[in-house]
Design a protein around this motif. Structure first.
Motif, PDB file in Angstrom:
ATOM      1  N   ARG A  52       0.867  -1.186  -0.031  1.00 27.06           N
ATOM      2  CA  ARG A  52      -0.050   0.005  -0.008  1.00 27.06           C
ATOM      3  C   ARG A  52       0.901   1.350  -0.002  1.00 27.06           C
ATOM      4  O   ARG A  52       0.694   2.157  -0.684  1.00 27.06           O
ATOM      5  N   ASP A  53       1.889   1.229   0.952  1.00 28.04           N
ATOM      6  CA  ASP A  53       2.731   2.287   0.927  1.00 28.04           C
ATOM      7  C   ASP A  53       3.590   2.716  -0.302  1.00 28.04           C
ATOM      8  O   ASP A  53       3.639   3.788  -0.913  1.00 28.04           O
ATOM      9  N   LYS A  54       4.052   1.351  -0.987  1.00 26.82           N
ATOM     10  CA  LYS A  54       4.667   1.625  -2.529  1.00 26.82           C
ATOM     11  C   LYS A  54       3.726   2.302  -3.511  1.00 26.82           C
ATOM     12  O   LYS A  54       4.001   2.993  -4.381  1.00 26.82           O
ATOM     13  N   ALA A  55       2.339   1.774  -3.707  1.00 23.94           N
ATOM     14  CA  ALA A  55       1.516   2.104  -4.497  1.00 23.94           C
ATOM     15  C   ALA A  55       1.113   3.357  -4.221  1.00 23.94           C
ATOM     16  O   ALA A  55       1.095   4.226  -5.114  1.00 23.94           O
ATOM     17  N   LYS A  56       1.138   4.005  -3.086  1.00 17.46           N
ATOM     18  CA  LYS A  56       0.839   5.419  -2.879  1.00 17.46           C
ATOM     19  C   LYS A  56       1.830   6.458  -3.541  1.00 17.46           C
ATOM     20  O   LYS A  56       1.645   7.378  -4.133  1.00 17.46           O
ATOM     21  N   VAL A  57       3.099   5.966  -2.986  1.00 11.75           N
ATOM     22  CA  VAL A  57       3.992   6.721  -3.385  1.00 11.75           C
ATOM     23  C   VAL A  57       4.483   6.774  -4.892  1.00 11.75           C
ATOM     24  O   VAL A  57       4.693   7.867  -5.624  1.00 11.75           O
ATOM     25  N   ALA A  58       4.222   5.648  -5.607  1.00 15.04           N
ATOM     26  CA  ALA A  58       4.499   5.647  -6.809  1.00 15.04           C
ATOM     27  C   ALA A  58       3.362   6.344  -7.595  1.00 15.04           C
ATOM     28  O   ALA A  58       3.472   6.853  -8.872  1.00 15.04           O
ATOM     29  N   SER A  59       2.135   6.428  -7.265  1.00 10.29           N
ATOM     30  CA  SER A  59       0.935   7.189  -7.803  1.00 10.29           C
ATOM     31  C   SER A  59       1.245   8.585  -7.719  1.00 10.29           C
ATOM     32  O   SER A  59       0.873   9.122  -8.610  1.00 10.29           O
ATOM     33  N   LEU A  60       1.580   9.151  -6.508  1.00 11.43           N
ATOM     34  CA  LEU A  60       1.868  10.324  -6.466  1.00 11.43           C
ATOM     35  C   LEU A  60       3.015  11.000  -7.328  1.00 11.43           C
ATOM     36  O   LEU A  60       2.951  11.975  -7.989  1.00 11.43           O
ATOM     37  N   LEU A  61       4.303  10.186  -7.400  1.00 16.39           N
ATOM     38  CA  LEU A  61       5.116  10.512  -8.130  1.00 16.39           C
ATOM     39  C   LEU A  61       4.886  10.355  -9.815  1.00 16.39           C
ATOM     40  O   LEU A  61       5.420  11.066 -10.608  1.00 16.39           O
ATOM     41  N   GLN A  62       3.989   9.383 -10.088  1.00 11.44           N
ATOM     42  CA  GLN A  62       3.420   9.347 -11.455  1.00 11.44           C
ATOM     43  C   GLN A  62       2.723  10.572 -11.723  1.00 11.44           C
ATOM     44  O   GLN A  62       2.582  11.095 -12.919  1.00 11.44           O
ATOM     45  N   GLN A  63       1.793  10.949 -10.803  1.00 14.36           N
ATOM     46  CA  GLN A  63       1.188  12.361 -11.067  1.00 14.36           C
ATOM     47  C   GLN A  63       2.139  13.413 -11.386  1.00 14.36           C
ATOM     48  O   GLN A  63       1.799  14.454 -12.048  1.00 14.36           O
ATOM     49  N   ILE A  64       3.133  13.586 -10.571  1.00 15.30           N
ATOM     50  CA  ILE A  64       4.194  14.719 -10.897  1.00 15.30           C
ATOM     51  C   ILE A  64       4.667  14.542 -12.044  1.00 15.30           C
ATOM     52  O   ILE A  64       4.822  15.603 -12.649  1.00 15.30           O
ATOM     53  N   ILE A  65       5.122  13.459 -12.709  1.00 12.54           N
ATOM     54  CA  ILE A  65       5.756  13.204 -13.877  1.00 12.54           C
ATOM     55  C   ILE A  65       4.618  13.761 -14.824  1.00 12.54           C
ATOM     56  O   ILE A  65       5.123  14.331 -15.871  1.00 12.54           O
ATOM     57  N   ILE A  66       3.337  13.275 -14.714  1.00 18.72           N
ATOM     58  CA  ILE A  66       2.337  13.716 -15.724  1.00 18.72           C
ATOM     59  C   ILE A  66       2.344  15.191 -15.985  1.00 18.72           C
ATOM     60  O   ILE A  66       2.011  15.772 -17.091  1.00 18.72           O
ATOM     61  N   TYR A 116       7.676   6.390 -15.578  1.00 17.11           N
ATOM     62  CA  TYR A 116       7.758   7.396 -16.468  1.00 17.11           C
ATOM     63  C   TYR A 116       6.901   6.859 -17.731  1.00 17.11           C
ATOM     64  O   TYR A 116       6.116   7.344 -18.645  1.00 17.11           O
ATOM     65  N   GLN A 117       7.376   5.630 -18.043  1.00 19.13           N
ATOM     66  CA  GLN A 117       6.545   4.983 -19.198  1.00 19.13           C
ATOM     67  C   GLN A 117       5.121   4.980 -19.131  1.00 19.13           C
ATOM     68  O   GLN A 117       4.279   5.312 -20.208  1.00 19.13           O
ATOM     69  N   THR A 118       4.435   4.820 -18.037  1.00 20.01           N
ATOM     70  CA  THR A 118       3.145   4.873 -18.038  1.00 20.01           C
ATOM     71  C   THR A 118       2.465   6.251 -17.878  1.00 20.01           C
ATOM     72  O   THR A 118       1.565   6.511 -18.412  1.00 20.01           O
ATOM     73  N   ALA A 119       3.353   7.099 -17.227  1.00 21.30           N
ATOM     74  CA  ALA A 119       2.776   8.769 -17.181  1.00 21.30           C
ATOM     75  C   ALA A 119       3.036   9.229 -18.525  1.00 21.30           C
ATOM     76  O   ALA A 119       2.131   9.922 -18.812  1.00 21.30           O
ATOM     77  N   SER A 120       4.011   8.930 -19.349  1.00 19.67           N
ATOM     78  CA  SER A 120       4.080   9.308 -20.693  1.00 19.67           C
ATOM     79  C   SER A 120       2.702   9.031 -21.676  1.00 19.67           C
ATOM     80  O   SER A 120       2.252   9.653 -22.433  1.00 19.67           O
ATOM     81  N   LYS A 121       2.500   7.485 -21.460  1.00 21.39           N
ATOM     82  CA  LYS A 121       1.198   7.191 -22.073  1.00 21.39           C
ATOM     83  C   LYS A 121       0.066   7.957 -21.736  1.00 21.39           C
ATOM     84  O   LYS A 121      -0.913   8.246 -22.570  1.00 21.39           O
ATOM     85  N   ILE A 122      -0.292   8.125 -20.386  1.00 17.82           N
ATOM     86  CA  ILE A 122      -1.435   8.814 -20.000  1.00 17.82           C
ATOM     87  C   ILE A 122      -1.185  10.210 -20.582  1.00 17.82           C
ATOM     88  O   ILE A 122      -2.255  10.802 -21.018  1.00 17.82           O
ATOM     89  N   THR A 123      -0.269  10.961 -20.517  1.00 15.41           N
ATOM     90  CA  THR A 123      -0.069  12.235 -20.762  1.00 15.41           C
ATOM     91  C   THR A 123      -0.323  12.357 -22.454  1.00 15.41           C
ATOM     92  O   THR A 123      -1.033  13.318 -22.743  1.00 15.41           O
TER      93      THR A 123
END
Length: 155
Positions: A52-66, A116-123
């Motif tokens: 849960r902790d890893k998913a939360k920080v990963a989600s926040l970082l992904q949003q920053i990258i997006i 980054y790979q996922t964030a770039s696809k979303i963006t």
């Protein structure tokens, strides 16, 4: 495994009332009654907490990258949205920096390229652009993404 004071079988309690199980487990730990712990479920809960902790920080970082990608590459929307995107980046940075530990920081370092790979696809989808607009490798260092004073520069 029974506790001496309440005579509760923690393994059975786990399936019925997870809050009571947690309270009783905490009591046992505080009293150093380690032999009475429901170790199997305790391990399960600790593993779940870690995920849960890893998913939360990963989600926040992904949003920053997006939002960094939008800020840097979405030039025709920049004038209208840059303050909003910067506000979002600051919000996500603050939330992420509050949660980070050394282990979670190391986890993000290991996962940065995948995020980054996922964030770039979303963006790319949000922008209606092809993913080839973005570099194939993450152009940002984790330290930059976490730094409240750093902003990406438009190409």
């Amino acid at each position: 495994m029974k506790t001496s004071k309440t005579n509760i079988n923690l393994s059975q309690v786990y399936d019925l009332d997870d809050h009571l199980w947690l309270e009783e487990t905490i009591k046992l730990l505080k009293n150093h009654q380690l032999d009475q712990l429901d170790v199997e479920h305790l391990i399960e809960e600790l593993e779940s907490l870690s995920r849960r902790d890893k998913a939360k920080v990963a989600s926040l970082l992904q949003q920053i990258i997006i939002h960094c990608l939008m800020l840097q590459y979405w030039t025709n929307e920049y004038q209208y949205n840059n303050n909003h995107w910067q506000g979002e980046i600051l919000t996500f940075r603050d939330q992420l920096n509050r949660l980070l530990t050394t282990n979670l920081n190391n986890y993000l370092l290991d996962e940065l390229q995948n995020l980054y790979q996922t964030a770039s696809k979303i963006t790319a989808k949000k922008m209606g652009q092809d993913i080839s607009l973005f570099p194939s490798q993450c152009p940002y260092r984790l330290e930059q993404l976490l730094d409240e004073n750093w902003w990406p520069i438009q190409p």
